[in-house]
Motif scaffolding. Structure first.
Motif, PDB file in Angstrom:
ATOM      1  N   GLU A   1       0.834  -1.213   0.000  1.00  0.00           N
ATOM      2  CA  GLU A   1       0.000   0.000   0.000  1.00  0.00           C
ATOM      3  C   GLU A   1       0.865   1.258   0.000  1.00  0.00           C
ATOM      4  O   GLU A   1       0.625   2.193  -0.758  1.00  0.00           O
ATOM      5  CB  GLU A   1      -0.948   0.030   1.218  1.00  0.00           C
ATOM      6  N   VAL A   2       1.894   1.256   0.860  1.00  0.00           N
ATOM      7  CA  VAL A   2       2.791   2.431   0.944  1.00  0.00           C
ATOM      8  C   VAL A   2       3.579   2.568  -0.365  1.00  0.00           C
ATOM      9  O   VAL A   2       3.720   3.668  -0.908  1.00  0.00           O
ATOM     10  CB  VAL A   2       3.739   2.323   2.163  1.00  0.00           C
ATOM     11  N   TYR A   3       4.077   1.431  -0.876  1.00  0.00           N
ATOM     12  CA  TYR A   3       4.830   1.495  -2.128  1.00  0.00           C
ATOM     13  C   TYR A   3       3.961   2.023  -3.265  1.00  0.00           C
ATOM     14  O   TYR A   3       4.404   2.866  -4.046  1.00  0.00           O
ATOM     15  CB  TYR A   3       5.423   0.134  -2.521  1.00  0.00           C
ATOM     16  N   GLU A   4       2.719   1.552  -3.366  1.00  0.00           N
ATOM     17  CA  GLU A   4       1.808   2.033  -4.417  1.00  0.00           C
ATOM     18  C   GLU A   4       1.538   3.526  -4.271  1.00  0.00           C
ATOM     19  O   GLU A   4       1.440   4.244  -5.261  1.00  0.00           O
ATOM     20  CB  GLU A   4       0.492   1.245  -4.407  1.00  0.00           C
ATOM     21  N   GLU A   5       1.421   4.000  -3.033  1.00  0.00           N
ATOM     22  CA  GLU A   5       1.224   5.435  -2.804  1.00  0.00           C
ATOM     23  C   GLU A   5       2.452   6.220  -3.277  1.00  0.00           C
ATOM     24  O   GLU A   5       2.324   7.238  -3.959  1.00  0.00           O
ATOM     25  CB  GLU A   5       0.956   5.705  -1.319  1.00  0.00           C
ATOM     26  N   ILE A   6       3.633   5.736  -2.925  1.00  0.00           N
ATOM     27  CA  ILE A   6       4.878   6.393  -3.370  1.00  0.00           C
ATOM     28  C   ILE A   6       4.951   6.381  -4.898  1.00  0.00           C
ATOM     29  O   ILE A   6       5.245   7.395  -5.530  1.00  0.00           O
ATOM     30  CB  ILE A   6       6.110   5.683  -2.761  1.00  0.00           C
TER      31      ILE A   6
ATOM     32  N   ASN B   1       2.502   5.964  -7.223  1.00  0.00           N
ATOM     33  CA  ASN B   1       1.460   6.725  -7.925  1.00  0.00           C
ATOM     34  C   ASN B   1       1.470   8.217  -7.618  1.00  0.00           C
ATOM     35  O   ASN B   1       1.228   9.036  -8.498  1.00  0.00           O
ATOM     36  CB  ASN B   1       0.072   6.147  -7.609  1.00  0.00           C
ATOM     37  N   GLU B   2       1.738   8.560  -6.365  1.00  0.00           N
ATOM     38  CA  GLU B   2       1.650   9.972  -5.962  1.00  0.00           C
ATOM     39  C   GLU B   2       2.957  10.743  -6.141  1.00  0.00           C
ATOM     40  O   GLU B   2       2.941  11.957  -6.250  1.00  0.00           O
ATOM     41  CB  GLU B   2       1.165  10.096  -4.509  1.00  0.00           C
ATOM     42  N   ILE B   3       4.073  10.033  -6.168  1.00  0.00           N
ATOM     43  CA  ILE B   3       5.360  10.737  -6.265  1.00  0.00           C
ATOM     44  C   ILE B   3       6.106  10.366  -7.550  1.00  0.00           C
ATOM     45  O   ILE B   3       6.360  11.224  -8.394  1.00  0.00           O
ATOM     46  CB  ILE B   3       6.244  10.455  -5.029  1.00  0.00           C
ATOM     47  N   LEU B   4       6.456   9.097  -7.703  1.00  0.00           N
ATOM     48  CA  LEU B   4       7.355   8.696  -8.788  1.00  0.00           C
ATOM     49  C   LEU B   4       6.749   8.913 -10.172  1.00  0.00           C
ATOM     50  O   LEU B   4       7.411   9.481 -11.057  1.00  0.00           O
ATOM     51  CB  LEU B   4       7.779   7.233  -8.608  1.00  0.00           C
ATOM     52  N   ILE B   5       5.514   8.477 -10.382  1.00  0.00           N
ATOM     53  CA  ILE B   5       4.889   8.635 -11.702  1.00  0.00           C
ATOM     54  C   ILE B   5       4.716  10.108 -12.035  1.00  0.00           C
ATOM     55  O   ILE B   5       5.065  10.555 -13.141  1.00  0.00           O
ATOM     56  CB  ILE B   5       3.548   7.863 -11.772  1.00  0.00           C
TER      57      ILE B   5
END
Length: 198
Positions: A45-50, A52-56
């Motif tokens: 969940e945290v990785y997906e947030e990082i 989608n919200e930051i890296l992409i």
């Protein structure tokens, strides 16, 4: 996934590596925000947030910034994003994003390149340049065909000869050799150069 290493990339950014081989770059403040530490579990969940919200979002902005400065081929843009330590999936998303808005188009790039360079370079040199920029050979051939139309290599050689104020038949052998070498460095074929110089 387990965070195996957090190492400093520069004064502001850190590289995070996981046991699964995933690596990504975050600013120090972002690492603090998510409370990331070495030998700690990173939940999906945290990785997906990082991701989608930051890296992409960051990769898309970087791609837009790079294209704002100058037109690039898809291959050149991929290389630039790799230099920013973005993962292949993030790069793929950024490429798709700019393609969707037609900010990147190898066909357009190749035609523009041929149009701008055809007065200065031979077709062969243009092909080499575009291949080095990562443009597909089929795209290159279509661009050359479209931009050159009926103009032949020999007509281009004549333009260079006129530009250099070389008069065919009135120069000594040394001058002829110099012109031959000059035209060969421009990428023209030997038989075309000799045919014009004769």
């Amino acid at each position: 996934m387990l965070i195996t290493q957090i190492s400093e990339l520069d004064k502001k950014r850190m590289m995070i590596r996981t046991e699964e081989g995933i690596s990504f770059v975050l600013y120090k403040g972002e690492i603090r925000k998510f409370g990331l530490k070495e030998e700690q579990e990173l939940t999906s969940e945290v990785y997906e947030e990082i991701r989608n919200e930051i890296l992409i979002k960051r990769a898309r902005k970087r791609a837009m910034f790079l294209l704002e400065k100058m037109d690039r081929t898809e291959s050149q843009l991929r290389d630039k994003l790799r230099q920013g330590f973005y993962g292949e999936d993030i790069i793929e998303d950024a490429i798709s994003y700019v393609k969707h808005y037609h900010y990147i188009d190898d066909n357009r790039y190749a035609r523009t390149y041929v149009r701008c360079q055809k007065e200065r370079k031979s077709k062969r040199q243009i092909r080499v340049d575009l291949i080095q920029k990562g443009v597909d050979r089929e795209v290159i051939e279509m661009a050359i065909e479209a931009e050159y139309e009926a103009e032949t290599e020999q007509e281009l050689i004549m333009k260079w000869i006129e530009k250099r104020h070389y008069v065919i038949g009135s120069n000594d052998i040394k001058e002829k050799q110099k012109m031959y070498q000059f035209l060969m460095r421009k990428g023209f074929r030997s038989e075309d150069v000799l045919r014009v110089l004769e």
